[in-house]
Each structure stands twice: as C-alpha cells, then as structure tokens.
Scaffold this active site. Structure first.
Site, PDB file in Angstrom:
ATOM      1  N   TYR A 142       5.772   3.169-101.612  1.00  0.00           N
ATOM      2  CA  TYR A 142       6.447   3.477-100.359  1.00  0.00           C
ATOM      3  C   TYR A 142       5.546   3.246 -99.151  1.00  0.00           C
ATOM      4  O   TYR A 142       6.035   3.008 -98.048  1.00  0.00           O
ATOM      5  CB  TYR A 142       6.888   4.944-100.328  1.00  0.00           C
ATOM      6  N   ASP A 220       8.869   4.449-118.843  1.00  0.00           N
ATOM      7  CA  ASP A 220      10.090   3.979-119.527  1.00  0.00           C
ATOM      8  C   ASP A 220      10.470   4.957-120.634  1.00  0.00           C
ATOM      9  O   ASP A 220      11.637   5.333-120.801  1.00  0.00           O
ATOM     10  CB  ASP A 220       9.928   2.538-120.050  1.00  0.00           C
ATOM     11  N   ASP A 248      16.292  11.708-109.792  1.00  0.00           N
ATOM     12  CA  ASP A 248      17.751  11.460-109.759  1.00  0.00           C
ATOM     13  C   ASP A 248      18.311  11.530-111.172  1.00  0.00           C
ATOM     14  O   ASP A 248      19.382  12.095-111.411  1.00  0.00           O
ATOM     15  CB  ASP A 248      18.065  10.068-109.168  1.00  0.00           C
TER      16      ASP A 248
HETATM   17  C1  IPM Z   1      14.686  10.978-101.848  1.00  0.00           C
HETATM   18  C2  IPM Z   1      15.380   9.832-101.171  1.00  0.00           C
HETATM   19  C3  IPM Z   1      14.404   9.145-100.218  1.00  0.00           C
HETATM   20  C4  IPM Z   1      13.252   8.635-101.071  1.00  0.00           C
HETATM   21  C5  IPM Z   1      15.011   8.026 -99.369  1.00  0.00           C
HETATM   22  C6  IPM Z   1      16.171   8.516 -98.530  1.00  0.00           C
HETATM   23  C7  IPM Z   1      13.988   7.362 -98.495  1.00  0.00           C
HETATM   24  O1  IPM Z   1      15.904   8.957-102.103  1.00  0.00           O
HETATM   25  O2  IPM Z   1      14.215  11.899-101.139  1.00  0.00           O
HETATM   26  O3  IPM Z   1      14.604  10.986-103.085  1.00  0.00           O
HETATM   27  O4  IPM Z   1      13.338   7.561-101.666  1.00  0.00           O
HETATM   28  O5  IPM Z   1      12.241   9.349-101.158  1.00  0.00           O
HETATM   29 MG    MG Z   2      15.735   9.628-104.124  1.00  0.00          MG
END
Ligand code: IPM
Ligand code: MG
Length: 361
Positions: A142, A220, A248
């Site tokens: 990032y 993985d 997620d």
């Molecule tokens: C999260 C989100 C963010 C990230 C995005 C909105 C930049 O997906 O907080 O998980 O990737 O960190």
């Molecule tokens: Mg996210």
C-alpha cells in the site's frame, strides 16, 4: 465530568448512516457512564472532494491529531473511479492511517450464536470461533516505493523494514498473551523477500514471549485453513495486503462483512475506529445496511481509547440480545424472516445499552 473528544468522519456511501447508529449508542451511554463525548465532524474521501478539497483535507487531519479518538464510516464511490489516482477517496483514508502512524489494525472475528445459520459455512465449523486478525496497516504494497503506473507497465513494491515488523509483531504477541496464547504469523516466505524478513523478525520477537506458541503459515494455506477449520486460529498476524484479504474472508465466518469491527492503533495513544467493510455506494441512503460493525467499532473505542471495558461489553451484550430477538438487517436475516432497517437496529442496540444488564448473555 470526563469528556472525550471524538473526530467523526462519516465519509462516503453508507458511511454517514452507519456512523449515526454508533453515535446513537455512544450518546445512550453518556448518562450511564457519567461522561460526555464531544463530537467534531469533518470531511474525508469523496465527501471532501465534493466540497472541492483533497481527499484528506488539512483541517481534517489536524482535528484527528488533536482528538482522543477518530471514528470513521467508510470511503469510496464509483463516481470517482476516473479521477487521478492520488485524489481517489481511498487515498484520504490511507494518508490518514499513515499520518497518524496507525500501524496496527485489530479485526476481531467472533461467532455470534444466533447467527450460526447466517454464515455460508456449516454451523459446526464456525460455532465458537474467536479470532483476532492483527493486520499491519502502514507498510507493504500500500505504501512501498517505488511505485509506477504507465500505460503498458505498472508496479508496486512490497517493502518492510525490520522495525516495522517488530512493532506490529509486539502488538500481536501482546494480543495473544491476553487471549489463547496462540499466534499464527501469515506470510509468503517461500517466495517473497519481504516475507522472509517478516518471518525472521517475528521469530526474534517470539524470544521475548515464551508463553505464546508461535506458528507460521503461508498465506495461500491460511486462506484455505480459515474456511476448512477456522477454530484452529487464535491470533493471526499478517502484513497489510494479506490482512486486507484474509480479514474480508474471515468476516464471512461471522455471517456477514457487516459484522466486522476494527481498531487501528499507533503510538501516542492515537487510534481510529472503523468498520472493516467499504462504503457500499449502491446501498447508500436506503436504511438497509448492517450497522453492527460500526457499532462494535465504537465498543472497541470505549475499551481501548477511553478505558470503559465494561461499557464495551454492554454493547456486545446489546448486539447479542438484539440478534437473539431476531432483529436483523437483510444480510444476516434468515430466509423469509422480517428485515429491520439500519436506523432501527441502531435504536434497538442503543435502547439496550442505556439499561445494561450486569453480565453478558
Ligand atoms: C479496509 C479497506 C481499505 C483497505 C480500502 C478502503 C483502502 O478495504 O479497511 O480493509 O484496503 O485497507
Ligand atoms: Mg478491506
């Protein structure tokens, strides 16, 4: 009377309506706790762009740096998809995390009993899960330089320094010490140099934490194990991008991404609280989405930033009691069951925390 200054950044899409529910719950707790939450609202992301400002306006950053805690909804909207990359709404959030040095992102994944049937996984696989994902938040792909995008070639850099890995590893070991004393560090050390440094450094930090049992897993495999047998995990430590993806994935163990709260913490007691999910622009303003991740993020704020651990537990109890009463948004409702709106869920939880019961239930 104790006062706590909160910078409130509703952001884009569903951000404003979910943050409103968390604020409702905090307000309901003021008389119970005998304190006052001083709320100062500011723009971030697309909401700032709408007002002709950059995604992280200077005044917003200043407010956040001066506040006792930051409470954020979500950022991002399809309508900004074609804007210059550095002005995308998401940049506002990333710059804020970086400027506040919020390097540790804690995402608790817990099975709520009434939601065992809301998950896409079998109830016996998820019953009893209690995982803390510790995601590094200010390094890796990032933020790594160099980074380049041209019409026919583009790259990002997954870069970590040893001190960056050390500090996040210490947070993860401390979490493991407070919990089940099991830490699984997730990397891709069979391929990536940054992961090799990551693994060596985590091993070194482990020496100062002999009471925690440390294992390593390739990312993985971890993605697969989270679905195969999530109960094997206590604390998961991982770098930024892997943590984004795995959290997620892990949220589906709770039944919905709408249940996953988060706290981002750094040095100098700085902290930001936000749901782990995005801004879901297509649902904005429909009073439809699940505010529980945002409400539970407020619970994390009460505990970590203000020391009201008991009140955080009251919110957790209130969420559980609301779910037990069958009061659900569409994402966690069972087929054929009635569906409750965002604002009503906020009311139900706020009502329950203003008369907290003494113990969990
Ligand atoms: C999260 C989100 C963010 C990230 C995005 C909105 C930049 O997906 O907080 O998980 O990737 O960190
Ligand atoms: Mg996210």
């Amino acid at each position: 009377m104790a006062t706590h200054k909160i910078a409130v950044l509703p952001g884009d899409g569903i951000g404003p309506e979910i943050v409103e529910q968390g604020i409702k719950v905090l307000k309901a707790l003021e008389p119970v706790l005998g304190c006052e939450f001083l709320l100062e609202y500011a723009d971030i992301g697309g909401a700032a762009l709408e007002h002709g400002k950059p995604p992280l306006p200077e005044e917003t950053l200043k407010l956040c740096l001066d506040a006792d805690a930051v409470y954020l909804g979500a950022v991002g909207d399809y309508k900004w998809d074609n804007i210059e990359p550095e002005r995308r709404p998401e940049q506002g959030l990333l710059q804020l995390r970086k400027a506040m040095e919020l390097y540790a992102n804690l995402r608790p994944v817990k099975a709520y009993q009434p939601l065992l049937h809301a998950s896409t996984l079998k109830p016996e696989i998820i019953d009893g899960i209690d995982i803390m994902v510790v995601r590094e938040l200010t390094g890796g792909l990032y933020f790594g330089k160099p980074r380049m995008k041209e019409p026919h070639e583009a790259f990002d850099t997954m870069r970590y320094t040893k001190p960056e890995v050390e500090r996040i590893a210490k947070v993860a070991f401390a979490q493991a010490q407070k919990r089940g004393k099991n830490l699984c560090s997730v990397d891709k050390a069979n391929v990536l140099a940054s992961s090799q440094l990551w693994r060596e450094t985590v091993e070194e930090v482990a020496k100062a934490h002999p009471d925690v049992s440390l294992t390593h897993m390739y990312v993985d495999n971890a993605a697969m194990q989270l679905i195969r047998n999530p109960k094997q995990f206590d604390v998961i430590l991982t770098e930024n991008t892997f943590g984004d993806i795995l959290s997620d994935e892990a949220s589906m163990l709770t039944g919905s991404l709408g249940m996953l709260a988060s706290a981002s913490i750094g040095e100098h007691h700085r902290a930001m609280y936000e749901p782990s999910h995005g801004s879901a622009p297509k649902y904005a303003g429909q009073n439809k989405v699940n505010p529980i991740a945002t409400i539970m993020s407020a619970a994390m704020m009460l505990d970590y930033s203000f020391g009201y651990a008991q009140a955080a537990q009251w919110i957790d109890d209130a969420v559980l009691s609301t779910l037990k009463a069958g009061i659900r948004t569409y994402d966690i409702a069972e087929p054929g069951a009635s569906i409750t709106g965002t604002s009503q869920i906020g009311d139900e939880i706020a009502k329950r925390v203003s008369k907290p019961v003494a113990t969990g239930g």
